[in-house]
Design an enzyme around this catalytic site. Structure first.
Site, PDB file in Angstrom:
ATOM      1  N   PRO A  48       0.783  -1.249   0.000  1.00 48.85           N
ATOM      2  CA  PRO A  48       0.000   0.000   0.000  1.00 48.85           C
ATOM      3  C   PRO A  48       0.807   1.289   0.000  1.00 48.85           C
ATOM      4  O   PRO A  48       0.807   2.057   0.970  1.00 48.85           O
ATOM      5  CB  PRO A  48      -0.829  -0.133   1.280  1.00 48.85           C
ATOM      6  CG  PRO A  48       0.049  -0.912   2.204  1.00 48.85           C
ATOM      7  CD  PRO A  48       0.795  -1.900   1.318  1.00 48.85           C
ATOM      8  N   CYS A  49       1.488   1.570  -1.099  1.00 44.43           N
ATOM      9  CA  CYS A  49       2.239   2.823  -1.181  1.00 44.43           C
ATOM     10  C   CYS A  49       1.316   4.031  -1.193  1.00 44.43           C
ATOM     11  O   CYS A  49       1.767   5.162  -0.957  1.00 44.43           O
ATOM     12  CB  CYS A  49       3.156   2.825  -2.400  1.00 44.43           C
ATOM     13  SG  CYS A  49       2.327   2.466  -3.954  1.00 44.43           S
TER      14      CYS A  49
END
Length: 356
Positions: free
Chosen positions: A318-319
């Site tokens: 989850p950047c």
């Protein structure tokens, strides 16, 4: 892009009123009175002409402040294969070693012209090329299992080894007999509420998950093939199916963590950053500075930001949860509008869980 040409607006509004299926995906209509945007075939009551704006891309409608209509679900259904196309694809997958001709499609009541247009627009290849890709992948797996090239060629519907060899070399880059390719990257396209995505997998797991309009996508494909010494072939496997299912559950608010296996090649530093990304809790955000400090490298903020940008597996790694120290959204490969949507989506469902 906002459509401003009066004649074009008249055409699109007429298509909206008539619910013309030919215009699905061609335009997205923002309704000022409700704040939602729709596709041409939406079943909702039609707005007045003065209350609508037309966009050529759903991201422009999102950027203008409109939200997806819950009735027609434009970001998903604008890219879903029409029923005849879906039937044609299923026909191919059920007969992987047989070439499905235009005549056979017509026998099933399917227009070959419709299938060709949709395949070219959404897969970037002809329907026949899509079939060949599936057949070559099946052949590659059989060759890896020790089957003779001649037997594979005949079983795959080719009348000669030379014809099979030509197609195989065009797809894989080597002849069946001389092939040293032991890896393939399977690519599958599916739709989400934020637009269609590509998932790429190897036998080990997911190596790429990106929105199809990501600017650096072609570069990512090329780098993956070089790093894994593999060719990309359009077909599904258990990893692609699991990814599509889990991402669907995520967007529905029913999933916060993912169970699909990952195969993300990268440097040791990149790997450490990507592992750390997966520890940022659902519904929360962190900063590049905080990530660098957790790695005991507070001076490496730029390197951390670069590794975040090099992440090829969106949402699962989850950047999108990483923002600037001052709270700014910063960049995101899928676009800042999507990043903002994903953060709000997670925060909303996280708050529902925390309520007594």
């Amino acid at each position: 892009m906002l459509v401003t040409d009066g004649t074009q607006i008249d055409t699109y509004y007429r298509a909206l009123v008539e619910r013309a299926s030919d215009y699905v995906g061609i335009f997205f209509v923002g309704v000022k009175t409700t704040g939602v945007f729709c596709i041409a075939t939406c079943r909702a009551r039609k707005p007045r002409r003065e209350n609508v704006e037309f966009y050529t891309d759903f991201k422009d409608a999102l950027d203008a402040g409109f939200r997806p209509c819950k009735i027609c679900r434009p970001t998903e259904n604008a890219h879903v294969a029409p029923l005849p196309v879906a039937r044609a694809i299923e026909l191919v997958r059920a007969n992987l070693k047989v070439r499905i001709s235009d005549w056979q499609l017509r026998q099933q009541g399917i227009s070959p012209e419709l299938v060709r247009r949709w395949s070219g627009k959404h897969y970037g290849m002809t329907f026949q090329a899509f079939q060949r890709m599936l057949r070559v992948n099946t052949a590659l797996q059989e060759l890896k299992g020790g089957k003779r090239a001649t037997d594979v060629a005949l079983d795959s519907g080719y009348e000669s080894l030379s014809g099979f060899g030509y197609t195989y070399k065009k797809m894989i880059g080597e002849t069946p007999r001389d092939s040293t390719v032991t890896n393939v990257i399977l690519i599958h396209r599916f739709t989400t509420p934020l637009g269609p995505m590509f998932v790429c997998t190897t036998e080990q797991g997911v190596c790429l998950l990106e929105f199809v309009d990501r600017r650096m996508l072609e570069t990512e494909f090329r780098e993956l093939q070089q790093q894994l010494k593999a060719r990309i072939i359009a077909v599904e496997n258990d990893h692609t199916r699991q990814t599509e299912r889990e991402i669907g559950e995520y967007f529905a608010g029913r999933r916060r963590t993912f169970g699909v296996a990952l195969h993300a090649p990268g440097s040791d530093f990149q790997q450490s950053v990507w592992r750390l990304l997966q520890t940022v809790p659902y519904g929360q955000t962190s900063s590049y500075q905080a990530q660098a400090e957790k790695l005991c490298k507070p001076e490496a903020v730029r390197a951390v930001a670069s590794a975040n940008g090099g992440n090829r597996i969106a949402i699962i790694v989850p950047c999108h949860r990483i923002i600037g120290k001052d709270g700014a959204l910063m960049g995101y490969g899928g676009g800042v509008v999507r990043k903002q949507w994903l953060i709000k989506h997670e925060q909303r469902y996280a708050e529902e869980i925390s309520r007594p």
